[in-house]
Design a protein around this motif. Structure first.
Motif, PDB file in Angstrom:
ATOM      1  N   PHE A 122      -7.799  -4.371  48.380  1.00 35.24           N
ATOM      2  CA  PHE A 122      -7.445  -3.023  47.930  1.00 35.24           C
ATOM      3  C   PHE A 122      -8.712  -2.192  47.730  1.00 35.24           C
ATOM      4  O   PHE A 122      -8.749  -1.019  48.103  1.00 35.24           O
ATOM      5  CB  PHE A 122      -6.623  -3.068  46.638  1.00 35.24           C
ATOM      6  CG  PHE A 122      -5.138  -3.084  46.843  1.00 35.24           C
ATOM      7  CD1 PHE A 122      -4.518  -4.107  47.547  1.00 35.24           C
ATOM      8  CD2 PHE A 122      -4.350  -2.083  46.314  1.00 35.24           C
ATOM      9  CE1 PHE A 122      -3.149  -4.117  47.728  1.00 35.24           C
ATOM     10  CE2 PHE A 122      -2.979  -2.084  46.493  1.00 35.24           C
ATOM     11  CZ  PHE A 122      -2.367  -3.098  47.203  1.00 35.24           C
TER      12      PHE A 122
ATOM     13  N   PHE B  43      -6.522   2.442  46.304  1.00 30.29           N
ATOM     14  CA  PHE B  43      -6.281   2.748  44.890  1.00 30.29           C
ATOM     15  C   PHE B  43      -5.788   4.163  44.646  1.00 30.29           C
ATOM     16  O   PHE B  43      -4.878   4.374  43.876  1.00 30.29           O
ATOM     17  CB  PHE B  43      -7.554   2.526  44.061  1.00 30.29           C
ATOM     18  CG  PHE B  43      -7.934   1.090  43.943  1.00 30.29           C
ATOM     19  CD1 PHE B  43      -7.214   0.239  43.143  1.00 30.29           C
ATOM     20  CD2 PHE B  43      -9.007   0.589  44.637  1.00 30.29           C
ATOM     21  CE1 PHE B  43      -7.546  -1.086  43.027  1.00 30.29           C
ATOM     22  CE2 PHE B  43      -9.361  -0.732  44.533  1.00 30.29           C
ATOM     23  CZ  PHE B  43      -8.634  -1.579  43.722  1.00 30.29           C
TER      24      PHE B  43
ATOM     25  N   GLY C  90      -4.589   5.211  41.148  1.00 30.92           N
ATOM     26  CA  GLY C  90      -4.598   3.917  40.478  1.00 30.92           C
ATOM     27  C   GLY C  90      -3.397   3.611  39.619  1.00 30.92           C
ATOM     28  O   GLY C  90      -3.247   2.482  39.159  1.00 30.92           O
TER      29      GLY C  90
ATOM     30  N   THR D  18      -1.253   1.013  41.282  1.00 29.00           N
ATOM     31  CA  THR D  18      -2.017  -0.095  41.858  1.00 29.00           C
ATOM     32  C   THR D  18      -1.665  -1.467  41.283  1.00 29.00           C
ATOM     33  O   THR D  18      -1.464  -2.412  42.061  1.00 29.00           O
ATOM     34  CB  THR D  18      -3.530   0.176  41.739  1.00 29.00           C
ATOM     35  OG1 THR D  18      -3.821   1.420  42.382  1.00 29.00           O
ATOM     36  CG2 THR D  18      -4.342  -0.926  42.378  1.00 29.00           C
TER      37      THR D  18
ATOM     38  N   CYS E 226       4.095   5.043  45.704  1.00 24.74           N
ATOM     39  CA  CYS E 226       2.745   5.551  45.460  1.00 24.74           C
ATOM     40  C   CYS E 226       2.822   7.071  45.501  1.00 24.74           C
ATOM     41  O   CYS E 226       3.127   7.650  46.550  1.00 24.74           O
ATOM     42  CB  CYS E 226       1.771   5.025  46.521  1.00 24.74           C
ATOM     43  SG  CYS E 226       0.132   5.761  46.402  1.00 24.74           S
TER      44      CYS E 226
ATOM     45  N   ILE F   2      -2.720   0.701  51.647  1.00 21.78           N
ATOM     46  CA  ILE F   2      -2.105  -0.438  50.951  1.00 21.78           C
ATOM     47  C   ILE F   2      -1.635  -1.466  51.974  1.00 21.78           C
ATOM     48  O   ILE F   2      -1.932  -2.656  51.871  1.00 21.78           O
ATOM     49  CB  ILE F   2      -0.944   0.036  50.051  1.00 21.78           C
ATOM     50  CG1 ILE F   2      -1.487   0.849  48.864  1.00 21.78           C
ATOM     51  CG2 ILE F   2      -0.101  -1.152  49.580  1.00 21.78           C
ATOM     52  CD1 ILE F   2      -0.426   1.623  48.094  1.00 21.78           C
TER      53      ILE F   2
END
Length: 173
Positions: A111, A117, A120, A123, A154, A162
């Motif tokens: 990652f 990220f 984040g 994450t 996300c 990712i």
């Protein structure tokens, strides 16, 4: 005692208005823990509020975003939908428990390498789902990775990075 062997006690008021507490014994990131919590406390709230493990995030609180994903007995679960009492005698792994001896887990390293990220927030849940996905053997293709990671949202749209990070760990998928 309830059906799992946990002690259940009203903590005040009448039975109709009582708050029932349970004592839960579980293993979190390899350490045996005992918690006394309201029987309605989710695993997510127990981890964050009672154990100080804030890696799993409270996103939607409805099991739709995956930000709170942790492993229970090696299987991924959304911790906002699981009661802490359901974890009696079970092993829970959070993102804080992935690194062994200070070394980052291969998924964490990937990652970072792939800049997966963004902000984040998602994450930790993404990483925990990726670890489970790999353990399940469901990373045979980019399409499989996308499908089996679809429960993790996300907000920044870092999906390509990712998926690439997971593919790296899976052996170049």
């Amino acid at each position: 005692m309830d059906r799992t062997g946990s002690e259940v006690r009203p903590s005040g008021g009448t039975v109709a208005g009582a708050v029932f507490e349970v004592e839960v014994g579980l293993t979190v990131n390899g350490a045996a823990r005992r918690l006394r919590v309201d029987s309605r406390v989710t695993l997510l709230d127990a981890l964050r509020d009672h154990l100080g493990l804030t890696g799993a995030k409270k996103g939607c609180d409805q099991g739709a975003c995956g930000a709170c994903t942790v492993l229970v007995d090696g299987r991924r679960v959304v911790a906002c939908l699981m009661l802490a009492a359901q974890c009696e005698g079970r092993a829970v792994t959070t993102v804080e428990g992935l690194s062994g001896g200070g070394a980052a887990h291969p998924v964490q390293e990937a990652f970072a390498r792939r800049d997966a990220f963004q902000c984040g927030y998602c994450t930790p849940g993404q990483i925990m789902s990726a670890v489970a996905l790999l353990a399940e053997g469901r990373a045979g293709s980019a399409r499989e990775i996308a499908e089996f990671m679809s429960g993790n949202l996300c907000r920044c749209g870092a999906y390509q990075n990712i998926r690439a990070a997971i593919g790296d760990v899976a052996g170049g998928v």
